[in-house]
Design a protein around this motif. Structure first.
Motif, PDB file in Angstrom:
ATOM      1  N   THR A 226      11.955   9.811   0.915  1.00 53.19           N
ATOM      2  CA  THR A 226      11.440   8.276   0.878  1.00 53.19           C
ATOM      3  C   THR A 226      11.687   7.759   2.060  1.00 53.19           C
ATOM      4  O   THR A 226      11.943   6.442   1.905  1.00 53.19           O
ATOM      5  N   ALA A 227      12.291   8.265   2.972  1.00 52.24           N
ATOM      6  CA  ALA A 227      12.685   7.370   4.389  1.00 52.24           C
ATOM      7  C   ALA A 227      11.346   6.444   4.951  1.00 52.24           C
ATOM      8  O   ALA A 227      11.760   5.380   4.958  1.00 52.24           O
ATOM      9  N   PHE A 228      10.281   7.090   4.770  1.00 55.45           N
ATOM     10  CA  PHE A 228       9.293   6.327   5.494  1.00 55.45           C
ATOM     11  C   PHE A 228       9.013   5.102   4.324  1.00 55.45           C
ATOM     12  O   PHE A 228       8.841   3.928   4.805  1.00 55.45           O
ATOM     13  N   LEU A 229       9.235   5.416   3.088  1.00 52.79           N
ATOM     14  CA  LEU A 229       8.849   4.214   2.204  1.00 52.79           C
ATOM     15  C   LEU A 229      10.018   3.182   2.291  1.00 52.79           C
ATOM     16  O   LEU A 229       9.516   1.914   2.172  1.00 52.79           O
ATOM     17  N   TRP A 230      11.196   3.517   2.404  1.00 48.80           N
ATOM     18  CA  TRP A 230      12.180   2.517   2.789  1.00 48.80           C
ATOM     19  C   TRP A 230      12.361   1.938   4.088  1.00 48.80           C
ATOM     20  O   TRP A 230      12.546   0.507   4.129  1.00 48.80           O
ATOM     21  N   PHE A 231      12.083   2.758   5.165  1.00 50.19           N
ATOM     22  CA  PHE A 231      12.250   2.226   6.421  1.00 50.19           C
ATOM     23  C   PHE A 231      10.988   1.676   7.232  1.00 50.19           C
ATOM     24  O   PHE A 231      11.005   1.153   8.162  1.00 50.19           O
ATOM     25  N   GLY A 232       9.804   2.297   6.590  1.00 51.92           N
ATOM     26  CA  GLY A 232       8.676   1.808   7.079  1.00 51.92           C
ATOM     27  C   GLY A 232       8.357   0.524   7.331  1.00 51.92           C
ATOM     28  O   GLY A 232       7.977  -0.140   8.593  1.00 51.92           O
ATOM     29  N   PRO A 233       8.582  -0.289   6.281  1.00 54.84           N
ATOM     30  CA  PRO A 233       8.272  -1.814   6.577  1.00 54.84           C
ATOM     31  C   PRO A 233       8.901  -2.477   7.605  1.00 54.84           C
ATOM     32  O   PRO A 233       8.514  -3.323   8.651  1.00 54.84           O
ATOM     33  N   ALA A 234      10.362  -2.159   7.552  1.00 47.10           N
ATOM     34  CA  ALA A 234      11.288  -2.689   8.744  1.00 47.10           C
ATOM     35  C   ALA A 234      10.686  -2.311  10.089  1.00 47.10           C
ATOM     36  O   ALA A 234      10.573  -2.998  11.014  1.00 47.10           O
TER      37      ALA A 234
ATOM     38  N   LEU B 293       0.751  -1.149   0.172  1.00 49.06           N
ATOM     39  CA  LEU B 293       0.055   0.008  -0.102  1.00 49.06           C
ATOM     40  C   LEU B 293       0.757   1.192   0.088  1.00 49.06           C
ATOM     41  O   LEU B 293       0.703   2.245  -0.830  1.00 49.06           O
ATOM     42  N   THR B 294       1.964   1.278   0.758  1.00 48.80           N
ATOM     43  CA  THR B 294       2.784   2.324   0.921  1.00 48.80           C
ATOM     44  C   THR B 294       3.499   2.484  -0.351  1.00 48.80           C
ATOM     45  O   THR B 294       3.502   3.919  -0.971  1.00 48.80           O
ATOM     46  N   GLY B 295       4.076   1.379  -1.176  1.00 47.38           N
ATOM     47  CA  GLY B 295       4.520   1.639  -2.447  1.00 47.38           C
ATOM     48  C   GLY B 295       3.724   2.116  -3.471  1.00 47.38           C
ATOM     49  O   GLY B 295       4.145   2.964  -4.281  1.00 47.38           O
ATOM     50  N   THR B 296       2.573   1.683  -3.458  1.00 45.55           N
ATOM     51  CA  THR B 296       1.370   2.157  -4.190  1.00 45.55           C
ATOM     52  C   THR B 296       1.020   3.359  -4.323  1.00 45.55           C
ATOM     53  O   THR B 296       1.024   4.349  -5.085  1.00 45.55           O
ATOM     54  N   LEU B 297       0.979   3.858  -3.007  1.00 45.49           N
ATOM     55  CA  LEU B 297       0.472   5.259  -2.703  1.00 45.49           C
ATOM     56  C   LEU B 297       1.462   6.397  -2.506  1.00 45.49           C
ATOM     57  O   LEU B 297       1.038   7.653  -2.683  1.00 45.49           O
TER      58      LEU B 297
ATOM     59  N   LEU C 218       3.560  11.914  -2.437  1.00 42.95           N
ATOM     60  CA  LEU C 218       4.791  12.688  -2.732  1.00 42.95           C
ATOM     61  C   LEU C 218       4.473  13.696  -3.771  1.00 42.95           C
ATOM     62  O   LEU C 218       4.867  15.201  -3.860  1.00 42.95           O
ATOM     63  N   ASP C 219       3.850  13.324  -4.896  1.00 45.69           N
ATOM     64  CA  ASP C 219       3.625  14.303  -5.780  1.00 45.69           C
ATOM     65  C   ASP C 219       2.729  15.406  -5.583  1.00 45.69           C
ATOM     66  O   ASP C 219       2.883  16.543  -5.596  1.00 45.69           O
ATOM     67  N   ALA C 220       1.464  15.039  -4.869  1.00 45.81           N
ATOM     68  CA  ALA C 220       0.653  15.990  -4.169  1.00 45.81           C
ATOM     69  C   ALA C 220       1.272  16.907  -3.090  1.00 45.81           C
ATOM     70  O   ALA C 220       1.176  17.835  -3.321  1.00 45.81           O
ATOM     71  N   ALA C 221       2.118  16.301  -2.285  1.00 42.12           N
ATOM     72  CA  ALA C 221       2.498  17.207  -1.146  1.00 42.12           C
ATOM     73  C   ALA C 221       3.836  18.127  -1.788  1.00 42.12           C
ATOM     74  O   ALA C 221       3.991  19.163  -1.278  1.00 42.12           O
ATOM     75  N   GLU C 222       4.791  17.556  -2.319  1.00 38.71           N
ATOM     76  CA  GLU C 222       6.031  18.048  -2.613  1.00 38.71           C
ATOM     77  C   GLU C 222       6.131  18.316  -4.225  1.00 38.71           C
ATOM     78  O   GLU C 222       7.047  19.155  -4.796  1.00 38.71           O
ATOM     79  N   GLY C 223       5.188  17.883  -5.150  1.00 36.71           N
ATOM     80  CA  GLY C 223       5.353  17.890  -6.628  1.00 36.71           C
ATOM     81  C   GLY C 223       6.638  17.249  -7.094  1.00 36.71           C
ATOM     82  O   GLY C 223       7.164  17.516  -8.298  1.00 36.71           O
ATOM     83  N   ILE C 224       7.015  16.199  -6.479  1.00 41.00           N
ATOM     84  CA  ILE C 224       8.271  15.427  -6.803  1.00 41.00           C
ATOM     85  C   ILE C 224       7.629  14.086  -7.269  1.00 41.00           C
ATOM     86  O   ILE C 224       6.907  13.621  -6.692  1.00 41.00           O
ATOM     87  N   LYS C 225       7.972  13.765  -8.577  1.00 37.52           N
ATOM     88  CA  LYS C 225       7.695  12.570  -9.124  1.00 37.52           C
ATOM     89  C   LYS C 225       8.553  11.484  -8.971  1.00 37.52           C
ATOM     90  O   LYS C 225       9.726  11.387  -9.394  1.00 37.52           O
ATOM     91  N   ILE C 226       8.271  10.493  -8.222  1.00 38.71           N
ATOM     92  CA  ILE C 226       9.081   9.061  -8.278  1.00 38.71           C
ATOM     93  C   ILE C 226       8.319   7.961  -8.808  1.00 38.71           C
ATOM     94  O   ILE C 226       7.199   7.950  -8.755  1.00 38.71           O
TER      95      ILE C 226
ATOM     96  N   PHE D  82      11.985  10.215 -11.606  1.00 38.16           N
ATOM     97  CA  PHE D  82      10.786   9.374 -12.092  1.00 38.16           C
ATOM     98  C   PHE D  82      11.279   8.144 -12.929  1.00 38.16           C
ATOM     99  O   PHE D  82      10.490   7.241 -13.012  1.00 38.16           O
ATOM    100  N   VAL D  83      12.572   8.442 -13.634  1.00 38.31           N
ATOM    101  CA  VAL D  83      13.081   7.297 -14.438  1.00 38.31           C
ATOM    102  C   VAL D  83      13.443   6.102 -13.877  1.00 38.31           C
ATOM    103  O   VAL D  83      13.337   4.998 -14.391  1.00 38.31           O
TER     104      VAL D  83
END
Lengths: 654, 150
Positions: free
Chosen positions: B111-119, A369-373, A378-386, B100-101
């Motif tokens: 991206t700290a929460f993304l990477w460390f959240g699961p652990a 869920l985290t990875g999907t959302l 991030l795009d909505a909050a900071e305008g950064i696309k990842i 993005f690429v």
């Protein structure tokens, strides 16, 4: 006429759902058997009218009635009949009608399986039907206001717009209905959980009613995900079978939670443990289904699945989602402290195994869920696309699933409440040995060497051998295997099936070989141990496409094995091109050949893959689903025996 | 030298700005000649899986029919042949298209929460399970009643 009939049927279904909600709740509150019976009748009636609307829409598709908006938008007279039928749900409006139909099936099933004579149980079922009705009302209003397929077009167009060629595949006949049987089936567990929370008595009786529905939903979801993955494998033309695409994730999350749920339910039904946690999981599982529906239907995600989406619909589903998560959670916060604890258990016990299972599965779902959302937030909050793609999930979810696989054979070996861990580990000695042999064999044979691949093979064999060890241990001898209770078989099949999937995934990702070459007729190319010779290509006419069809002779060691015919199809109505890959399977390996594109001067680009063990992915999923069917069959048989007390045979519940 | 290589590639790409449509397989071949050196080709294959096809729906450039994916597959082979490292190529593409690429998001503050959240979740959950089992064992000691199931 037919369009109005469908719309009328939806309105009547809505009216009956209102009756069902009212009678379901008030009948239970007053303890009135007559009002509760009215609720059950309304549930059956509502189902009948939704089915009528569904078949009305199907009739409009089959007869190419382009005065009906959805048909004009998504069908075409030249489309083969099977795609006129399955095309009903190949778009947003129709898929919501299918969603409602399956919700109706489950409501009708709850009404029909209501045991007679037991007051508390009758009230529980009645309230569950009330909750089911609330869900149906929300989605009927959603369909009627934002996604009505029966809207009329005047003047009707002469011809329809056709269906996306990627969807013109037998996969469309199986994948969405199975997936929805799973998604929506979780509503039954949700409704019983909500009903239990509304009930002052607050015991674990709801689990007994809800468990078969959760098992059925899990089985259907397993098959639905597998069907979708297989469809992607043979149709997208690159040999991939799972892309961590947001919409795939949307189906995997409810599956993970449903898997946690059916395990947790087992403990709650058996020893009364984890009562509140099981309630939470039942709420969460259906919530994840709704999140999936929201993600797919709102258009917030880009995906191959997002046909015809609309932000307004997203807002509506978001509202449904919000209410259906917060309302039961509020009830839960109020009721949960009053729940009595179940039987205590020791560290070495099946309960501990189920806790580990629940932890890893729920965190996996949360990670997905985290990875999907995350990119959206991030795009909505900071305008950064990842981008969060497969490498992220390989790094986070795979380790958790590996830990789970290590623990899986241990759970069924340990007893409820208290167990001797040394005896448990000793009982699994053949499983350990088999896993070790598999590791050594993989080290010797598999090239290239890959730590992830070795891990997958070791754990895959560990799961398969561990499950077989458990069966053998329970039976004591070969002849007694058939006498084992269905519960033992279903656990062994489901766990071993995952092991088979692990082997397939490792083979098809880590040890696949591929080749791409430009070949003219008469020329050859090599892939793996095969030689492919392009003999000829010809232009063929399909019902609604033209195709370039290649004849490619497959040779191995100089001997002709077979001739395959990959195609490249061009759909004039939709102006799209699809590849029809040719897959020659030996069950332990797939040869996968794609006719990519024509080059100037008569040559063709041909892509070929050898995917070792690839069929195991879907075979394993079938074995897992078989475990679900065996569990359901055991329940039905037990019910039949209970109905005839004179025939009762004593058999342990698990 | 490296800057020169970048410039060359950038010019090359600018010269053939292909239309970025998703379904254009017919007009545009998806064929990119593999590198002769199998080691370099393996590197290119691995790299392809980590790069997103920006005009596609969540696919990597490893498995997409889109023109852009084909162009990028060709580009990374050219850069590999010019002796650029994987990181050089990724940096070039990130400079061009943004993070993005990258299919694997970089580990950084946002991206700290993304990477460390699961652990963190696993650890917190394991703690809760630990407490649950300790409490349950205490009850088991004081309440030995209840038979063991078969």
């Amino acid at each position: 006429m037919i369009g109005e009939l469908g719309q009328l049927a939806l309105c009547l279904a809505l009216a009956l759902s209102l009756v069902q909600a009212f009678a379901g709740f008030s009948g239970a509150a007053r303890g009135s058997a007559r009002i509760m019976a009215m609720g059950r009748g309304a549930a059956l009636g509502s189902f009948v009218f939704i089915a009528l609307a569904f078949f009305t829409l199907m009739f409009a598709y089959v007869t190419s009635d382009f005065s009906v908006w959805a048909v004009a938008e998504n069908s075409h007279t030249a489309k083969p009949l099977i795609y006129k039928i399955s095309g009903v749900w190949g778009n947003h409006e129709g898929s919501m009608i299918l969603w409602l139909l399956i919700l109706g099936i489950y409501s009708a099933a709850i009404a029909m399986t209501q045991p007679v004579g037991h007051q508390a149980n009758a009230e529980l079922g009645s309230r569950a039907l009330g909750v089911q009705a609330l869900i149906a009302i929300a989605f009927l209003v959603f369909v009627l206001l934002t996604s009505d397929p029966f809207v009329r077009l005047y003047p009707p167009p002469f011809e329809g717009n056709g269906l996306n060629p990627l969807l013109q595949d037998p996969g469309l006949a199986f994948h969405p209905p199975l997936l929805y049987l799973g998604y929506v089936g979780l509503s039954a567990a949700f409704s019983f959980a909500a009903a239990a929370l509304l009930d002052k008595r607050n015991d674990a009786a709801w689990v007994r009613r809800a468990r078969p529905f959760a098992t059925a939903a899990w089985t259907a979801l397993t098959l639905g995900i597998a069907a979708g993955s297989w469809w992607a494998y043979y149709t997208l033309g690159w040999g991939g079978f799972w892309f961590w695409d947001p919409v795939e994730n949307a189906s995997l999350m409810p599956w993970l939670i449903a898997t946690a749920l059916i395990h947790s339910m087992m403990a709650t039904e058996r020893t009364g443990a984890f009562k509140s946690w099981t309630l939470l999981l039942a709420i969460a599982a259906f919530s994840f289904s709704l999140i999936g529906t929201f993600l797919v239907r709102s258009g917030v995600l880009n995906s191959v699945h997002s046909f015809a989406n609309d932000p307004k619909r997203g807002m509506f589903i978001l509202m449904i989602l919000f209410v259906s998560i917060t309302a039961p959670l509020t009830l839960f916060a109020w009721r949960a402290p009053k729940l009595t604890p179940g039987a205590p258990f020791d560290l070495a016990s099946r309960e501990t195994g189920i806790l580990i299972n629940n932890l890893l599965l729920t965190v996996s779902a949360a990670t997905i869920l985290t990875g999907t959302l995350y990119p959206l937030v991030l795009d909505a909050a900071e305008g950064i696309k990842i981008s969060v793609g497969p490498p992220y999930y390989t790094a986070t979810v795979i380790p958790m699933l590996a830990l789970l696989a290590i623990a899986m054979p241990l759970g069924p070996i340990f007893l409820w409440r208290r167990s001797d861990w040394r005896a448990g580990l000793y009982a699994l000695r053949y499983g350990f040995a088999a896993a070790l042999v598999a590791l050594l064999a993989a080290l010797a044979i598999a090239r290239p060497l890959s730590a992830l691949g070795l891990l997958a093979v070791t754990l895959g064999i560990w799961l398969i051998a561990g499950s077989m060890t458990d069966l053998a241990r329970r039976a004591g001898s070969w002849r007694k295997l058939t006498l084992l209770p269905s519960g033992a078989w279903s656990v062994a099949l489901a766990h071993a099936g995952l092991g088979v999937v692990a082997l397939g995934v490792a083979g098809a990702t880590i040890w696949k070989s591929e080749a791409i070459a430009v070949v003219a007729p008469g020329q050859t190319m090599n892939v793996g141990a095969y030689t492919l010779r392009l003999d000829s290509t010809e232009r063929v006419e399909g019902p609604n496409y033209t195709a370039d069809r290649a004849s490619i002779t497959v040779l191995s060691g100089g001997k002709v094995i077979t001739v395959i015919h990959p195609e490249k199809r061009s759909y004039p109505v939709e102006q799209q091109v699809t590849t029809q890959s040719s897959i020659r399977t030996t069950v332990i390996s797939d040869l996968y050949v794609v006719l990519a594109d024509a080059r100037e001067g008569g040559g063709w680009v041909v892509r070929a893959y050898v995917n070792p063990l690839a069929p195991f992915i879907w075979l394993g999923a079938l074995v897992m689903a078989l475990g679900g069917f065996v569990a359901l069959g055991g329940r039905v048989a037990a019910r039949a025996r209970a109905a005839r007390p004179s025939m009762a045979v004593s058999e342990p519940a698990e | 030298m490296k800057a020169l290589a970048f410039l060359f590639v950038a010019l090359l790409l600018a010269a053939e700005t292909a239309p970025m449509t998703i379904y254009a397989a017919e007009e545009h071949s998806t064929y990119v000649a593999p590198l002769a050196d199998p080691v370099l080709e393996a590197r290119a294959k691995a790299l392809q899986k980590e790069l997103r096809c920006l005009v596609c729906q969540g696919q990597s450039i490893d498995e997409s029919n889109a023109d852009l994916a084909t162009d990028l597959r060709r580009l990374i082979r050219q850069q590999i042949q010019q002796g650029l490292s994987d990181d050089d190529i990724k940096n070039f593409l990130v400079a061009r298209y943004g993070v993005f690429v990258l299919m694997k998001p970089p580990v950084q503050q946002d991206t700290a929460f993304l990477w460390f959240g699961p652990a963190i979740l696993v650890l917190v959950g394991a703690g809760v399970i630990g407490v649950t089992i300790v409490r349950s064992r205490r009850r088991l000691a004081t309440d030995p009643a209840g038979d063991l199931d078969p």
